[in-house]
Scaffold this motif. Structure first.
Motif, PDB file in Angstrom:
ATOM      1  N   SER A 172       1.867   6.806  -6.769  1.00  0.00           N
ATOM      2  CA  SER A 172       0.747   7.532  -7.382  1.00  0.00           C
ATOM      3  C   SER A 172       0.543   8.924  -6.808  1.00  0.00           C
ATOM      4  O   SER A 172      -0.293   9.686  -7.321  1.00  0.00           O
ATOM      5  CB  SER A 172      -0.545   6.722  -7.200  1.00  0.00           C
ATOM      6  N   ALA A 173       1.260   9.274  -5.773  1.00  0.00           N
ATOM      7  CA  ALA A 173       1.059  10.575  -5.135  1.00  0.00           C
ATOM      8  C   ALA A 173       1.270  11.747  -6.100  1.00  0.00           C
ATOM      9  O   ALA A 173       0.468  12.701  -6.111  1.00  0.00           O
ATOM     10  CB  ALA A 173       1.971  10.709  -3.921  1.00  0.00           C
ATOM     11  N   ARG A 228      -1.892  12.005  -8.053  1.00  0.00           N
ATOM     12  CA  ARG A 228      -3.136  12.216  -7.317  1.00  0.00           C
ATOM     13  C   ARG A 228      -3.195  13.575  -6.636  1.00  0.00           C
ATOM     14  O   ARG A 228      -4.269  14.100  -6.378  1.00  0.00           O
ATOM     15  CB  ARG A 228      -3.327  11.123  -6.260  1.00  0.00           C
ATOM     16  N   GLN A 282       0.858   4.067  -2.927  1.00  0.00           N
ATOM     17  CA  GLN A 282       0.542   5.450  -2.583  1.00  0.00           C
ATOM     18  C   GLN A 282       1.685   6.391  -2.933  1.00  0.00           C
ATOM     19  O   GLN A 282       1.473   7.497  -3.433  1.00  0.00           O
ATOM     20  CB  GLN A 282       0.209   5.553  -1.095  1.00  0.00           C
ATOM     21  N   VAL A 290       0.833  -1.204   0.000  1.00  0.00           N
ATOM     22  CA  VAL A 290       0.000   0.000   0.000  1.00  0.00           C
ATOM     23  C   VAL A 290       0.865   1.250   0.000  1.00  0.00           C
ATOM     24  O   VAL A 290       0.601   2.229  -0.731  1.00  0.00           O
ATOM     25  CB  VAL A 290      -0.949  -0.018   1.211  1.00  0.00           C
ATOM     26  N   ILE A 291       1.934   1.222   0.813  1.00  0.00           N
ATOM     27  CA  ILE A 291       2.838   2.374   0.855  1.00  0.00           C
ATOM     28  C   ILE A 291       3.472   2.602  -0.514  1.00  0.00           C
ATOM     29  O   ILE A 291       3.592   3.739  -0.999  1.00  0.00           O
ATOM     30  CB  ILE A 291       3.919   2.158   1.927  1.00  0.00           C
TER      31      ILE A 291
END
Length: 425
Positions: free
Chosen positions: A241-242, A245, A238, A234-235
């Motif tokens: 994709s940060a 996003r 994230q 998950v990290i």
């Protein structure tokens, strides 16, 4: 060189003889064969023989060897006391016994050739018993030395007073003492073997417990890999994709996100290498299926009921949904209940098991209480306890929790664990 090699054993011969006739008979540190129970039985038998030797010996000396009742009683006491003394003071007992029977033989005057000499019948009894009791804890060379001492003393008496039978009269006692010596050595050898077997069983049980502990730790590590790998994944997603996003991400922040994602991927790779060591093809739980949690407890209890255990579940809805529970805590709670119910199935068939899982005071509390087993024969017969409690303690210790496992007064059993919840007061 040859002279030196031959002279060395000759010079050490006096020391060996002294050890055989004196040092080896000191108070031994090894117990009697059979442990405490064997020691109590031997003590009772020796006391009975001592009392029998006292009465029979007094009559024997007074009626067959020309002693008055006073001297006969004194000599019999001197021969009977070493029997009891041999239980705790073998060296004093043996030399006192040998001196007493020698003095008895030297002063005895048999009425006829039918009376054995130099050793009266009761002297044979006390000598053989003393040698046997001492020989149970004495080295083999000490047993041989005691047998030779009696033979030498008897030979001297027979040669000194040949009129009472001579050397052939020594044969009965020689054979009887040889039987007593061999028996004592055999019993002691059997006791040594039993002691070594018991020690081997204890070491085997310790090794088995250690192996079970290591296996459970490896299993916990494999399960934690799945939990941690999920969070690391998950990290990574994230962080990657940060920049897409979040609007207006600076180049420096985008570089930081990229570094975080790269470090997370490296961590995942290291964890997979570690997992490759812990998980192999023969591992029964080596599959990559999702790990269970508290939401799977109803299915677990249903399977337990099919195994013949009246299992009942008391769990709050907020716990059953596993909402807000750390994955490691939810997994450990499931495994604790699973192992406790497995123990009920194996060791208490026909019992009722009550499972309770509550969230209280910043912790998840797990409790499994079973009633006494019913009339159903256990599916698995075991002489010693298993190692399931070892794994449960390991799991709780990993989470810095508290674990309790104890039998109940009614014959049932209770397992309870407190698993702290991070981030709660």
């Amino acid at each position: 060189m040859k002279i030196h090699s031959v002279g060395l054993p000759l010079r050490s011969l006096p020391a060996v003889l002294r050890a055989a006739v004196w040092s080896d008979l000191a108070r031994p540190s090894i117990p009697f064969p059979g442990g405490r129970r064997g020691g109590r039985i031997l003590t009772a038998v020796v006391w009975l023989l001592a009392v029998a030797a006292y009465f029979a010996g007094t009559l024997d000396l007074a009626q067959h060897y020309g002693f008055g009742y006073g001297p006969a009683m004194a000599l019999t006491v001197a021969r009977a006391v070493p029997l009891v003394l041999a239980l705790s003071r073998p060296r004093a007992a043996w030399w006192t016994q040998l001196a007493a029977v020698t003095l008895t033989a030297a002063l005895a005057r048999p009425y006829s050739a039918a009376e054995p000499w130099p050793w009266a019948v009761t002297s044979v009894l006390t000598l053989a018993t003393t040698l046997g009791v001492v020989g149970l804890r004495a080295p083999r060379r000490a047993i041989v030395a005691m047998w030779c001492e009696v033979l030498v003393v008897g030979t001297v008496l027979a040669v000194t007073v040949p009129a009472h039978g001579g050397l052939p009269a020594l044969l009965p006692l020689t054979v009887i003492l040889a039987v007593a010596a061999v028996t004592a050595n055999a019993v002691r050898g059997r006791g040594d073997v039993q002691a070594r077997l018991l020690l081997a069983e204890e070491r085997g049980a310790a090794e088995q417990a250690r192996a079970a502990l290591l296996a459970e730790r490896a299993r916990i590590a494999r399960e934690l890999h799945d939990v941690v790998a999920h969070h690391m994944s998950v990290i990574t997603v994230q962080a990657d994709s940060a920049p897409y996003r979040v609007a207006d991400v600076s180049p420096g922040a985008a570089g930081e996100f990229a570094a975080i994602a790269a470090e997370a991927r490296r961590s995942l790779a290291e964890m997979r290498r570690l997992l490759h060591v812990l998980r192999n093809e023969d591992s029964p739980d080596g599959e990559h299926a999702p790990q269970p949690d508290v939401s799977d407890l109803p299915a677990l209890l249903e399977a337990t009921r099919r195994a013949g255990v009246d299992a009942r579940l008391d769990v709050a809805d907020d716990v059953l949904s596993a909402t807000g529970l750390p994955a490691a805590v939810a997994l450990s709670a499931y495994r604790l209940v699973q192992e406790a119910l497995s123990n009920v199935v194996r060791h208490a068939p026909g019992a009722r098991a009550d499972v309770e899982v509550r969230r209280s005071a910043g912790a998840l509390r797990v409790s499994v209480v079973n009633s006494p087993p019913g009339d159903v024969r256990p599916a698995v017969e075991t002489r010693t306890g298993g190692h399931g409690l070892v794994g449960m303690r390991e799991r709780v210790a990993m989470l810095d929790g508290e674990f309790t496992a104890e039998p109940l007064a009614d014959g049932g059993f209770r397992m309870a664990a407190v698993l702290p919840l991070p981030g709660t007061p």
